[in-house]
Design an enzyme around this catalytic site. Sequence first.
Site, short mmCIF file in Angstrom:
data_model
loop_
_atom_site.label_atom_id
_atom_site.label_comp_id
_atom_site.label_asym_id
_atom_site.label_seq_id
_atom_site.Cartn_x
_atom_site.Cartn_y
_atom_site.Cartn_z
N ARG A 99 9.48 6.87 16.37
CA ARG A 99 8.89 5.52 16.43
C ARG A 99 8.24 5.25 15.08
NH1 ARG A 99 5.41 2.53 21.09
NH2 ARG A 99 7.54 2.27 21.81
N HIS A 126 14.14 -2.44 19.01
CA HIS A 126 13.68 -1.52 20.07
C HIS A 126 14.87 -1.31 21.01
CE1 HIS A 126 11.10 0.75 22.51
NE2 HIS A 126 10.21 -0.15 22.89
N GLN A 129 14.56 -0.02 24.71
CA GLN A 129 13.98 -1.05 25.57
C GLN A 129 15.08 -2.03 26.02
OE1 GLN A 129 10.52 -1.43 26.54
NE2 GLN A 129 11.61 -2.73 27.99
N ASP A 221 6.95 -10.93 25.32
CA ASP A 221 6.36 -9.71 24.73
C ASP A 221 5.07 -10.13 24.01
OD1 ASP A 221 5.91 -7.17 23.64
OD2 ASP A 221 7.44 -7.37 22.09
N CYS A 262 8.29 -6.17 28.29
CA CYS A 262 8.50 -4.75 27.96
C CYS A 262 7.23 -3.92 28.15
CB CYS A 262 9.03 -4.61 26.55
SG CYS A 262 7.88 -5.20 25.31
N ARG A 290 13.35 2.51 31.91
CA ARG A 290 13.36 3.20 30.61
C ARG A 290 13.77 4.66 30.81
NH1 ARG A 290 10.15 1.35 26.42
NH2 ARG A 290 11.23 3.00 25.27
N1 CP Z 1 7.64 -0.88 26.00
C1 CP Z 1 7.27 0.18 25.25
O1 CP Z 1 7.98 0.66 24.38
O2 CP Z 1 6.05 0.68 25.57
P1 CP Z 1 5.25 1.80 24.78
O3 CP Z 1 4.75 1.19 23.50
O4 CP Z 1 4.13 2.17 25.71
O5 CP Z 1 6.15 2.95 24.51
N1 NVA Z 2 6.82 -5.87 19.99
C1 NVA Z 2 5.93 -4.83 20.47
C2 NVA Z 2 6.63 -3.96 21.45
C3 NVA Z 2 5.78 -2.88 22.04
C4 NVA Z 2 6.54 -1.99 22.98
C5 NVA Z 2 5.43 -4.02 19.28
O1 NVA Z 2 6.23 -3.73 18.37
O2 NVA Z 2 4.26 -3.69 19.26
#
Ligand code: CP
Ligand code: NVA
Length: 303
Positions: A99, A126, A129, A221, A262, A290
Amino acid sequence: MKNLISVLDMKDNMLELIELAEKLKKERGHHGAPLKGKTLAMIFEKPSTRTRISFGVAISELGGDPLYIASNELQLGRGETVEDTAKVLSRFVHGIMYRAYDYKITDELEMYATVPVISGLDNLEHPCQALADMMTVKEKKGGFRGKKFVYLGDGNNVCNSLMYACAIAGMDMVVACPAVRMPNAEIMLKASRIADANGCRISASVEPMEACKDADVLYTDTWISMGDQTLAKEDALRIFKKYQVNSDLLAVAKEDCIVMHCLPAHRGEEITADVIDGPQSVVFDQAENRLHAQKAVLYKLLG
Ligand code: CP
Ligand code: NVA
């Protein structure tokens, strides 16, 4: 398919991955150990609840081992190159989930790692997701063709991946965002081309009420993504206000429209509590998926 950095990496495999995820969901608890002896390194530059836990549980339930690492605890945090890190990790583990703040890191990892690299989110996409989201739409709506998927709010990483995913699935998508927060133009163009070739349409609108008419799915989101410093909170609240998923917008969608997010959610900002906690919301089934979707990815890439 060797890696999953972008939804495009699963362009030819997405529907097959969804079928596999459905099967794995049904067979939960009876998988045997197809990934026995395989270790997945899971490296996080940013916080995570769903991605971290679902990947950890997914690899464990398939018989493999999760290895959680905070990026700042690696020598990477002290200046070791991504190239060297990728080469070294490839000697130890069978897959790397990462990540990142910046997609360039994920790209570089993919370039130098000799094991599969999976993005657990970066600033551009993502993909895991989006896969779980498409699985959820199929589960709730029975399929994709002829369905109208509306994304509201910030044209961010999640929105970018959903444009590709809808185009590949053959589902019409309307992106309803303020003009200054439309999604990445290059991704939108590429997604539109895929959609054209696949008999569906990706379009953009700045009018949320119009966009939500007869929708089968409303999706939103957070208005401020992790690491996004381009927008102050008070500006975000002002710019996105009319894109809030609330009962007024839901009222113009189809009666059986589902609401997706999400997560994590900010009740009272991008979505109201009555809607996210209401009968049309599927956000917790979506979160659960997920796990199943990522099992399918791990099975495909590490199996
Ligand atoms: N939706 C999602 O990726 O959540 P997290 O940031 O908790 O992993
Ligand atoms: N768009 C959000 C998604 C979190 C899962 C972010 O990048 O923070």
